[in-house]
Design a protein around this motif. Sequence first.
Motif, PDB file in Angstrom:
ATOM      1  N   GLU A  10       0.848  -1.187   0.000  1.00 37.77           N
ATOM      2  CA  GLU A  10       0.000   0.000   0.000  1.00 37.77           C
ATOM      3  C   GLU A  10       0.890   1.245   0.000  1.00 37.77           C
ATOM      4  OE1 GLU A  10      -3.252   1.821  -0.347  1.00 37.77           O
ATOM      5  OE2 GLU A  10      -3.881   0.157   0.933  1.00 37.77           O
ATOM      6  N   PHE A  11       0.534   2.216  -0.828  1.00 38.48           N
ATOM      7  CA  PHE A  11       1.284   3.472  -0.898  1.00 38.48           C
ATOM      8  C   PHE A  11       1.053   4.299   0.354  1.00 38.48           C
ATOM      9  CE2 PHE A  11       1.342   7.972  -2.647  1.00 38.48           C
ATOM     10  CZ  PHE A  11       2.728   8.078  -2.654  1.00 38.48           C
ATOM     11  N   VAL A  12       2.131   4.852   0.916  1.00 35.19           N
ATOM     12  CA  VAL A  12       2.058   5.709   2.089  1.00 35.19           C
ATOM     13  C   VAL A  12       2.650   7.071   1.703  1.00 35.19           C
ATOM     14  CG1 VAL A  12       2.663   6.006   4.521  1.00 35.19           C
ATOM     15  CG2 VAL A  12       2.366   3.707   3.573  1.00 35.19           C
ATOM     16  N   PRO A  13       1.812   8.015   1.312  1.00 37.62           N
ATOM     17  CA  PRO A  13       2.344   9.313   0.876  1.00 37.62           C
ATOM     18  C   PRO A  13       2.904  10.113   2.041  1.00 37.62           C
ATOM     19  CG  PRO A  13      -0.041   9.374   0.945  1.00 37.62           C
ATOM     20  CD  PRO A  13       0.350   7.953   1.237  1.00 37.62           C
ATOM     21  N   GLY A  14       3.817  10.986   1.723  1.00 37.28           N
ATOM     22  CA  GLY A  14       4.420  11.839   2.727  1.00 37.28           C
ATOM     23  C   GLY A  14       5.391  12.798   2.082  1.00 37.28           C
ATOM     24  N   PRO A  15       6.074  13.613   2.858  1.00 36.66           N
ATOM     25  CA  PRO A  15       7.017  14.592   2.291  1.00 36.66           C
ATOM     26  C   PRO A  15       8.070  13.953   1.398  1.00 36.66           C
ATOM     27  CG  PRO A  15       6.637  15.028   4.618  1.00 36.66           C
ATOM     28  CD  PRO A  15       5.975  13.727   4.328  1.00 36.66           C
ATOM     29  N   GLU A  16       8.523  12.746   1.781  1.00 39.06           N
ATOM     30  CA  GLU A  16       9.543  12.071   0.984  1.00 39.06           C
ATOM     31  C   GLU A  16       8.930  11.198  -0.104  1.00 39.06           C
ATOM     32  OE1 GLU A  16      12.694  12.817   1.490  1.00 39.06           O
ATOM     33  OE2 GLU A  16      12.010  14.152   3.100  1.00 39.06           O
ATOM     34  N   CYS A  17       7.617  11.061  -0.077  1.00 35.34           N
ATOM     35  CA  CYS A  17       6.925  10.191  -1.038  1.00 35.34           C
ATOM     36  C   CYS A  17       5.704  10.927  -1.588  1.00 35.34           C
ATOM     37  CB  CYS A  17       6.502   8.890  -0.362  1.00 35.34           C
ATOM     38  SG  CYS A  17       7.843   7.973   0.415  1.00 35.34           S
ATOM     39  N   PRO A  18       5.923  11.961  -2.371  1.00 36.07           N
ATOM     40  CA  PRO A  18       4.786  12.766  -2.830  1.00 36.07           C
ATOM     41  C   PRO A  18       3.938  12.076  -3.879  1.00 36.07           C
ATOM     42  CG  PRO A  18       6.829  13.561  -3.805  1.00 36.07           C
ATOM     43  CD  PRO A  18       7.211  12.511  -2.815  1.00 36.07           C
ATOM     44  N   THR A  19       4.532  11.177  -4.664  1.00 35.88           N
ATOM     45  CA  THR A  19       3.789  10.513  -5.742  1.00 35.88           C
ATOM     46  C   THR A  19       4.065   9.020  -5.726  1.00 35.88           C
ATOM     47  OG1 THR A  19       5.601  10.899  -7.308  1.00 35.88           O
ATOM     48  CG2 THR A  19       3.829  12.559  -7.224  1.00 35.88           C
ATOM     49  N   PRO A  20       3.135   8.219  -6.248  1.00 36.28           N
ATOM     50  CA  PRO A  20       3.352   6.766  -6.299  1.00 36.28           C
ATOM     51  C   PRO A  20       4.561   6.409  -7.156  1.00 36.28           C
ATOM     52  CG  PRO A  20       1.051   7.322  -6.714  1.00 36.28           C
ATOM     53  CD  PRO A  20       1.805   8.601  -6.758  1.00 36.28           C
ATOM     54  N   LEU A  21       5.159   5.273  -6.855  1.00 35.65           N
ATOM     55  CA  LEU A  21       6.322   4.779  -7.581  1.00 35.65           C
ATOM     56  C   LEU A  21       6.058   3.372  -8.104  1.00 35.65           C
ATOM     57  CD1 LEU A  21       9.091   5.766  -4.992  1.00 35.65           C
ATOM     58  CD2 LEU A  21       8.575   6.951  -7.142  1.00 35.65           C
ATOM     59  N   PRO A  22       6.659   3.000  -9.225  1.00 35.02           N
ATOM     60  CA  PRO A  22       6.568   1.601  -9.665  1.00 35.02           C
ATOM     61  C   PRO A  22       7.382   0.715  -8.744  1.00 35.02           C
ATOM     62  CG  PRO A  22       8.048   2.844 -11.093  1.00 35.02           C
ATOM     63  CD  PRO A  22       7.419   3.849 -10.171  1.00 35.02           C
ATOM     64  N   PRO A  23       7.061  -0.569  -8.695  1.00 35.30           N
ATOM     65  CA  PRO A  23       7.733  -1.457  -7.727  1.00 35.30           C
ATOM     66  C   PRO A  23       9.210  -1.665  -7.997  1.00 35.30           C
ATOM     67  CG  PRO A  23       6.241  -2.687  -9.162  1.00 35.30           C
ATOM     68  CD  PRO A  23       5.968  -1.246  -9.418  1.00 35.30           C
ATOM     69  N   ASP A  24       9.702  -1.320  -9.194  1.00 36.01           N
ATOM     70  CA  ASP A  24      11.126  -1.475  -9.472  1.00 36.01           C
ATOM     71  C   ASP A  24      11.899  -0.173  -9.264  1.00 36.01           C
ATOM     72  OD1 ASP A  24       9.938  -0.202 -11.585  1.00 36.01           O
ATOM     73  OD2 ASP A  24      10.793  -1.472 -13.154  1.00 36.01           O
ATOM     74  N   ALA A  25      11.233   0.873  -8.751  1.00 38.36           N
ATOM     75  CA  ALA A  25      11.906   2.146  -8.490  1.00 38.36           C
ATOM     76  C   ALA A  25      12.778   2.030  -7.249  1.00 38.36           C
ATOM     77  CB  ALA A  25      10.884   3.259  -8.313  1.00 38.36           C
ATOM     78  N   PRO A  26      13.922   2.732  -7.203  1.00 37.13           N
ATOM     79  CA  PRO A  26      14.831   2.615  -6.047  1.00 37.13           C
ATOM     80  C   PRO A  26      14.182   2.958  -4.709  1.00 37.13           C
ATOM     81  CG  PRO A  26      15.911   3.737  -7.884  1.00 37.13           C
ATOM     82  CD  PRO A  26      14.472   3.591  -8.270  1.00 37.13           C
ATOM     83  N   GLY A  27      13.282   3.936  -4.670  1.00 38.02           N
ATOM     84  CA  GLY A  27      12.702   4.331  -3.401  1.00 38.02           C
ATOM     85  C   GLY A  27      11.389   3.668  -3.061  1.00 38.02           C
ATOM     86  N   PHE A  28      11.061   2.574  -3.753  1.00 31.98           N
ATOM     87  CA  PHE A  28       9.743   1.951  -3.578  1.00 31.98           C
ATOM     88  C   PHE A  28       9.491   1.543  -2.131  1.00 31.98           C
ATOM     89  CE2 PHE A  28       7.170  -1.920  -3.316  1.00 31.98           C
ATOM     90  CZ  PHE A  28       5.993  -1.491  -3.900  1.00 31.98           C
ATOM     91  N   ARG A  29      10.436   0.871  -1.497  1.00 31.78           N
ATOM     92  CA  ARG A  29      10.177   0.304  -0.174  1.00 31.78           C
ATOM     93  C   ARG A  29      10.087   1.368   0.913  1.00 31.78           C
ATOM     94  NH1 ARG A  29      10.051  -5.051  -0.283  1.00 31.78           N
ATOM     95  NH2 ARG A  29      10.670  -5.939  -2.280  1.00 31.78           N
ATOM     96  N   ALA A  30      10.601   2.546   0.630  1.00 34.60           N
ATOM     97  CA  ALA A  30      10.475   3.624   1.610  1.00 34.60           C
ATOM     98  C   ALA A  30       9.100   4.271   1.557  1.00 34.60           C
ATOM     99  CB  ALA A  30      11.549   4.676   1.353  1.00 34.60           C
ATOM    100  N   CYS A  31       8.377   4.065   0.464  1.00 30.32           N
ATOM    101  CA  CYS A  31       7.082   4.722   0.266  1.00 30.32           C
ATOM    102  C   CYS A  31       5.900   3.755   0.315  1.00 30.32           C
ATOM    103  CB  CYS A  31       7.067   5.459  -1.075  1.00 30.32           C
ATOM    104  SG  CYS A  31       8.304   6.780  -1.200  1.00 30.32           S
ATOM    105  N   TYR A  32       6.153   2.483   0.472  1.00 33.92           N
ATOM    106  CA  TYR A  32       5.075   1.490   0.472  1.00 33.92           C
ATOM    107  C   TYR A  32       5.233   0.582   1.680  1.00 33.92           C
ATOM    108  CZ  TYR A  32       3.680   2.780  -4.267  1.00 33.92           C
ATOM    109  OH  TYR A  32       3.230   3.472  -5.360  1.00 33.92           O
ATOM    110  N   ARG A  33       4.113   0.150   2.231  1.00 27.36           N
ATOM    111  CA  ARG A  33       4.153  -0.788   3.351  1.00 27.36           C
ATOM    112  C   ARG A  33       3.455  -2.084   2.934  1.00 27.36           C
ATOM    113  NH1 ARG A  33      -0.871  -0.941   6.022  1.00 27.36           N
ATOM    114  NH2 ARG A  33      -2.290   0.750   5.397  1.00 27.36           N
ATOM    115  N   PRO A  34       3.984  -3.238   3.328  1.00 24.60           N
ATOM    116  CA  PRO A  34       3.329  -4.500   2.989  1.00 24.60           C
ATOM    117  C   PRO A  34       2.021  -4.656   3.748  1.00 24.60           C
ATOM    118  CG  PRO A  34       5.187  -4.886   4.446  1.00 24.60           C
ATOM    119  CD  PRO A  34       5.227  -3.427   4.089  1.00 24.60           C
ATOM    120  N   VAL A  35       0.992  -5.161   3.060  1.00 30.40           N
ATOM    121  CA  VAL A  35      -0.322  -5.343   3.690  1.00 30.40           C
ATOM    122  C   VAL A  35      -0.782  -6.799   3.620  1.00 30.40           C
ATOM    123  CG1 VAL A  35      -1.101  -2.971   3.443  1.00 30.40           C
ATOM    124  CG2 VAL A  35      -1.415  -4.562   1.540  1.00 30.40           C
ATOM    125  N   GLY A  36       0.134  -7.714   3.297  1.00 25.25           N
ATOM    126  CA  GLY A  36      -0.209  -9.133   3.306  1.00 25.25           C
ATOM    127  C   GLY A  36      -0.586  -9.658   1.943  1.00 25.25           C
TER     128      GLY A  36
END
Length: 662
Positions: free
Chosen positions: A608-634
């Motif tokens: 699930e995407f978690v927006p914030g100051p460091e994550c203003p827009t969604p990222l594709p799963p192969d983007a370098p910053g993906f794991r900093a902006c998304y949390r696993p939901v099972g």
Amino acid sequence: MTGLRSIVVAMLLPWLAACATLSSAQREQAASVAAQARTTTVDCVAADACAQPSPLRRLAGEAFATSTAEAPRHYALILDNGPDALLARINLIRSATTAIDLQTYIFNEDDAGRLVIDELLVAARRGVRVRLLLDQLSALEKVETLAALAGIHANFQVRVYNPVLGRARITYPQYALAAACCWRRLNQRMHTKLLLVDGAVGITGGRNYQDDYYDWDASYNFRDRDVLVAGPVAREMDADFVRFWDDARSVPAERLSDVGRELLARGVPTLPPARFRRPERAERMRADAADSALVAQRLAAPALPVGVVGYISDTPAKHEGDGSGHARASRSMRRLIESARDEVLLQTPYLVLSEPAQDMFRELRARADPPRIVVSTNSLAATDAFIAYALSYKYKRRYLREFGFNIYEFKPFPADAPIDVAATGAELSPVETDNGGEPGTTRAAPVTAGPDAAVAQAPPMQRARRDFSSVRRPTIAYRAPLSREHTALRFGSRGANEPVPLKRAGVRIGLHAKSLVIDGRIGVIGTHNFDPRGDDYNTESAVVIEDAAFAQALAASIRRDIAPANAWVIARRDRPPVLSGLNYSLGKAFEAMPVFDLWPVRYATSYEFVPGPECPTPLPPDAPGFRACYRPVGDFPEVDLGLKSLTTRIFTAFGAGLAPIL
């Protein structure tokens, strides 16, 4: 005869008796009963059959007027909104001056289905030739209805495609018998969907004729898509329909055993008046269809002028022999995908790929500069076919790692989907709901004064912006066999015909659209699920438009479905701190097994995407910053883990053999 054989014969006798066919003489007599009952009286003597002027029908006139043989012109309209898709159909039916041809897989006798039947009958009575072609396994539920329609009017004809056992309707035991004797024929279905008016304007796409394709179900609706095309390509659609209509597999309803027996026993029954579950909604749809200004604003105005339009369709020849040489729709779409240089945007409700499709995606992945493959599909929480999802779940590693897919799974309660929740008839509750997946912001869910209060107060896209989990509705009802597009599962257990239980109540939305965009320049909308069944068993069709404006409009529609408010992202799960290589190897080894895929730790999970100051827009799963902006939901977010979770894993382990028919 041994005792065992006697038991088997005794079990089969009731089935065989139920499958007894009419003699040739009885069929002729039943056909005569229907023919003699058909009235030839028409309500109109005008040359145009008293057709209602239609802005949509005028699009066809403009397209033909500006077309030449070298440079055909068309108008194309993407029908995302369910009520608008029904409105377009009713308005076009009323505009017909000479002919209406309707071909579909499912035709239910609920509110939406009966409304269309009534409109077709009005057209026939004012002098329009109406031909209705239905696939057997999903035709009208009642034999009495088919018998009534078989003799209702000289301008109204109904045929049933590929009637296994020579019947319009088959019971569970008859289905089992047909599966035992004629498995391939039983699975050869007409999945083609087309409404064609005057050979000038047509609608095709994912929608059948049933409430949940038009946002008219209080529990579960499909997020679907059609395309309306007006212009010369309609002639190709007309020729294709005639191929099906004239094929020997298309049998007049009155010549089928169960319908014929009804006619011989009681004559042509009277079609009872419609008893709508929600009559006010049907009346409003009728009124809207008569409002030219409304149709012009909501439907005709957004239509895009385009040039060449292609119509690709499997013909009934696909059902001759093994049909391997006649899968024209599958071959055409594979060629389109192979032509991609930058991006393939694919939307399918059931991510179960045939072997040729898997080989194609491997070859794309092996290119020096492969195109990005973005896939929009269902989550377990949203799907109407959990067995199909289980097979998709089994191969997630392959899709991500070997094919390079970016997979987005549709949520059951999307916050921003083109669904008219007010039209469903469910009551909205005054609860605080999440606003499009943005933590920390909430809004009060709108409250209706009644089931229909807000329907006409805003455009469809504004009406769609609601959290469907805020809606009070009955528990998901058992989905009757007719309502399913999965022939292999239709006569399965009750559980196979129900969506999985969720943690929250609400009007659930499941993805059903089948679309494709290549490099932002080619758009495809059709009936093909890009699955083995579409390749090998079903006849399929699609509209192909090579036009940047159309392709980009379609791409925007799909990208809306994969936005964080509406979808979870599938990506590799975090590697375990120890033995990650062993876990991967064992998971891959079990995945390759047709049975006993019991490895508990899967390669991928949902994020699930978690927006914030460091994550203003969604990222594709192969983007370098993906794991900093998304949390696993099972693996199965929103699902109330229980028996369905267990059965999903069971079918993951043992269901690979079902892939060719799903």
